[in-house]
Design a protein around this motif. Structure first.
Motif, PDB file in Angstrom:
ATOM      1  N   THR A 225       0.812  -1.229   0.000  1.00 35.59           N
ATOM      2  CA  THR A 225       0.000   0.000   0.000  1.00 35.59           C
ATOM      3  C   THR A 225       0.843   1.275   0.000  1.00 35.59           C
ATOM      4  OG1 THR A 225      -0.037   0.135   2.406  1.00 35.59           O
ATOM      5  CG2 THR A 225      -1.800  -1.149   1.371  1.00 35.59           C
ATOM      6  N   GLY A 227       1.864   2.635   2.500  1.00 34.36           N
ATOM      7  CA  GLY A 227       1.413   3.428   3.645  1.00 34.36           C
ATOM      8  C   GLY A 227       0.047   4.056   3.421  1.00 34.36           C
ATOM      9  N   GLY A 228      -0.458   3.948   2.194  1.00 27.81           N
ATOM     10  CA  GLY A 228      -1.772   4.503   1.855  1.00 27.81           C
ATOM     11  C   GLY A 228      -2.855   3.485   2.137  1.00 27.81           C
ATOM     12  N   LEU A 230      -4.185   7.271   1.868  1.00 29.31           N
ATOM     13  CA  LEU A 230      -4.212   8.458   2.730  1.00 29.31           C
ATOM     14  C   LEU A 230      -3.541   8.232   4.074  1.00 29.31           C
ATOM     15  CD1 LEU A 230      -7.854   9.626   2.004  1.00 29.31           C
ATOM     16  CD2 LEU A 230      -5.757  10.647   1.142  1.00 29.31           C
TER      17      LEU A 230
ATOM     18  N   VAL B 264      -4.120   6.001  -5.628  1.00 28.21           N
ATOM     19  CA  VAL B 264      -4.386   6.112  -4.180  1.00 28.21           C
ATOM     20  C   VAL B 264      -3.730   4.951  -3.422  1.00 28.21           C
ATOM     21  CG1 VAL B 264      -6.211   6.244  -2.426  1.00 28.21           C
ATOM     22  CG2 VAL B 264      -6.556   7.297  -4.663  1.00 28.21           C
ATOM     23  N   GLY B 265      -3.709   3.788  -4.060  1.00 23.30           N
ATOM     24  CA  GLY B 265      -3.236   2.585  -3.381  1.00 23.30           C
ATOM     25  C   GLY B 265      -1.727   2.421  -3.346  1.00 23.30           C
ATOM     26  N   SER B 266      -0.987   3.410  -3.847  1.00 24.33           N
ATOM     27  CA  SER B 266       0.478   3.259  -3.810  1.00 24.33           C
ATOM     28  C   SER B 266       1.108   4.225  -2.811  1.00 24.33           C
ATOM     29  CB  SER B 266       1.073   3.461  -5.205  1.00 24.33           C
ATOM     30  OG  SER B 266       0.593   4.639  -5.783  1.00 24.33           O
ATOM     31  N   GLY B 267       0.302   4.735  -1.884  1.00 21.89           N
ATOM     32  CA  GLY B 267       0.839   5.571  -0.806  1.00 21.89           C
ATOM     33  C   GLY B 267       1.539   6.807  -1.327  1.00 21.89           C
TER      34      GLY B 267
END
Lengths: 282, 444
Positions: A225, A227-228, A230, B264-267
């Motif tokens: 992720t 870290g996501g 958000l 969004v999913g790649s931080g």
């Protein structure tokens, strides 16, 4: 003479563990944006971390992850190890399957699950859609992102914990279980009243290890992720990494966060250990 | 993808000169000795058996292959050994900064953010002479001039241009004409129509990069920093235009016309949707000429570069990569020579041809580059360089901040896509961020 024998090991331990730890502690009181020039700033880095607006969400994420991870890992590893221990057919194969994820590189694990959990083209959502379950945004929705990370974290390590518990299970004297069976104890009663109490020391090790693993989780999360979404899966280690290595680099802040993490893990480990010993004594 | 055997010479001179002319007036082109610099016997004796490290990342296999061949020739020429460290783009700065801090710096690096390394760069004016910088198109050296001495501290290795690439087969199937000029509204309408006709997952995808998004801002006549290191995004007109552009772009992601998972999913990491494009799941892929070699090698369908959308303004967004030698090198003259060697006309020309790069040397610009294929595509990039407004180069006035400004824009966009803040809020926060960064810079 005995000190001579342990000298090579201590030299390696001192060079690669003790010295970097002490150096990190020293850097936590310095300011440096290049790792070569340092300026003493006292406790400013610690104050900066504690007043950082993002630290609250990082602490919340870390607590959510660690608590969920430790509970799920411990319960699931206990369950799986007891089930596998009772298998007589293809026992070795079950153990190998259980242990398989442990052998994968965490980076690869993150990349694989990133594909599997893709909202539109991931096989998991395709399966869910076929079953009429919709397309959850595992990597897009903050709450689902945390669930995904906990699930993958447990999936990676569960084999390791199960194998340790299996070893503990095999150390239990079979005659005790046979005697209980002869006295009319059901399987559930044997598990609850004999196996689980005898496994307590091993379970305590699992709790301690999973707590440490939980706090240290980073690699597979970073590739899964980043870290996501958000920042919902940004845990303390990524916070340290971002401060220390992402532009603008701030080694002092990163080291201070590392010291804080050390203190937290140390406190939890000591607490686990003391509680475990106290119960044993009772 | 079939390699076309086109061998038409591209008239680079006019278009790049126009682009450069927008930056600063071109000084008269003159061949300097350093363009074909050869080691002296004394240098060869000193370099024999020495090893230097070249820190490198590549966007395509072609870049790596050409680099390996050129390093082999360099080793043969100098008697030295070059250790090639190939680093993924996503950890380029992270790893390099950690290596510098640990005292394990490479001798030479290929970079896209040279401003971060000004303090550790080797002074090339000293190593290669004061006139060396005049071999390059002047605007391209903006980011590799020492802010105080104005000495050259790196070499512009290639010029890059952003722009859309389309899946021609899918456009044809949808009955949509290949665009030769379009607005952003037309681009989006076409992309959606092609998506519908082909049943692709997405209509549009853009690299997760503030640099790429800045192209759209420029098309809408919105800029962040000008040539005087001033925050111009706070200007009400600029702010309104930027908000408009950001709203259009983020809506594509919110409405699932673009791959939200990837962004969004790649931080807080860079991510490219090239794999989505190669899988035939998006008909319009916004990237740049640096993506071309990878697509040529791997695409199983016909694709084509099309011009950037013209809204208020046309053109793209300038970029490029740089070679830098570090002052920590134990053999600084060898490191400087490697930089010089890789940027000599013969080597740069080969790389440009094989990897679809655009040259930064005046002599190559004057000669023109003969690309083995994708000539039309390269001409479109060149035309867009010429059409790029001068204001697009303004951000290069703050080379130490460009990466931070782009990354902050990227991360604010993530919040907009996730519905946490509005596009207007994002622009407001970007204005504050730029102000803070510029204030910090002025204190230094």
């Amino acid at each position: 003479m005995p000190y001579v024998f342990i000298l090579p090991n201590m030299a390696i331990f001192g060079t690669f563990i003790i010295y970097p730890a002490l150096r990190g502690f020293w850097i936590s009181f310095q300011e440096s944006s290049d790792g070569r020039n340092f300026k003493y700033v006292g406790t400013a880095n610690f104050k900066a971390i504690l007043t950082d607006p993002t630290i609250a969400s990082v602490a919340r994420n870390t607590a959510t992850y660690v608590i969920s991870y430790v509970i799920i890992s411990t319960v699931l590893a206990l369950t799986l190890s007891i089930i596998v221990n009772q298998q007589t057919f293809l026992k070795g194969m079950y153990r190998a399957i259980l242990f398989l994820p442990v052998m994968l590189s965490p980076v690869v694990v993150g990349l694989i699950w990133n594909q599997v959990l893709d909202r539109k083209v991931g096989p998991l959502n395709q399966l869910l859609q076929a079953l009429g379950g919709g397309s959850p945004g595992w990597l897009v929705e903050p709450k689902l992102g945390m669930i995904a990370v906990i699930f993958v974290g447990v999936w990676v390590h569960i084999g390791f914990y199960s194998i340790i518990l299996l070893a503990g299970l095999q150390g239990i004297d079979k005659s005790v279980l046979e005697a209980a069976a002869m006295d009319g104890a059901t399987r559930w009663q044997s598990t609850r009243l004999i196996i689980l109490p005898l496994l307590k020391p091993t379970t305590l090790i699992i709790v301690i290890l999973s707590t440490i693993h939980g706090f240290q989780s980073f690699d597979f999360i970073y590739t899964l992720t980043g870290g996501g979404p958000l920042g919902a899966t940004t845990l303390i280690v990524q916070y340290i990494y971002d401060r220390a290595f992402q532009t603008p680099i701030q080694y002092g802040l990163g080291s201070a966060a590392g010291v804080i993490l050390f203190l937290i893990i140390f406190a939890f480990t000591a607490l686990n250990f003391l509680v475990g010993r106290k119960k044993e004594a009772v | 993808m079939k390699m076309h055997k086109l061998r038409s010479k591209i008239a680079l001179a006019s278009s790049v000169a126009v682009a450069a002319g927008l930056l600063l007036a071109l000084p008269s082109a003159q061949a300097a000795d350093t363009s074909t610099l050869q080691p002296t016997a004394k240098q060869l004796a000193a370099w024999k058996g020495k090893t230097i490290t070249y820190y490198f990342y590549n966007d395509s296999q072609a870049e790596l292959d050409v680099t390996k061949a050129q390093l082999a020739a360099f080793e043969k020429l100098t008697g030295a050994t070059v250790k090639l460290d190939v680093i993924p783009y996503t950890s380029l700065d992270t790893t390099l900064q950690a290596r510098l801090a640990a005292g394990n710096a490479p001798d030479v690096a290929r970079l896209n953010n040279p401003g971060l390394y000004q303090n550790v760069a080797l002074d090339l004016d000293v190593a290669l002479g004061k006139n060396y910088k005049t071999e390059f198109v002047k605007g391209t050296t903006n980011q590799v001039l020492d802010p105080s001495t104005k000495h050259l501290i790196g070499v512009p290795y290639d010029l890059s241009m952003n722009g859309p690439i389309i899946n021609v087969d899918q456009f044809k199937k949808a009955g949509i004409a290949i665009p030769t000029k379009w607005t952003w509204n037309e681009l989006i309408a076409d992309a959606k129509a092609v998506q519908k006709a082909n049943g692709t997952e997405y209509a549009f995808a853009i690299d997760k990069s503030g640099h790429r998004v800045s192209t759209m801002f420029s098309n809408f006549h919105a800029y962040m920093v000008d040539a005087n290191q001033k925050n111009v995004l706070s200007d009400p007109l600029n702010k309104r235009r930027a908000t408009n552009a950001l709203t259009i772009l983020t809506n594509l992601y919110k409405q699932d016309y673009a791959p939200r998972d990837l962004w969004v999913g790649s931080g807080n990491k860079y991510a490219s949707p090239s794999a989505v494009f190669l899988a035939g799941q998006v008909p319009v892929f916004f990237s740049g000429n640096f993506a071309l070699a990878n697509l040529v090698a791997n695409a199983k369908f016909n694709f084509q570069v099309v011009p950037n959308a013209c809204e208020t303004l046309c053109g793209g967004w300038p970029g490029g990569k740089f070679l830098m030698a570090f002052n920590t090198s134990k053999t600084p003259d060898l490191a400087a020579y490697l930089v010089n060697y890789l940027a000599q006309p013969a080597q740069m020309k080969t790389m440009d041809q094989q990897a679809f790069w655009l040259p930064t040397r005046k002599d190559l610009v004057a000669q023109g580059i003969t690309y083995p294929s994708r000539v039309t595509d390269m001409n479109i990039y060149l035309a867009d360089i010429a059409a790029t407004p001068a204001a697009a180069y303004g951000i290069q006035s703050v080379p130490t901040l460009t990466g931070l400004i782009y990354n902050n824009l990227r991360d604010l966009m993530t919040s907009v896509m996730a519905g946490k803040i509005s596009a207007g809020d994002a622009i407001d926060q970007q204005i504050t961020f730029i102000d803070t960064q510029l204030a910090t810079l002025s204190k230094k």
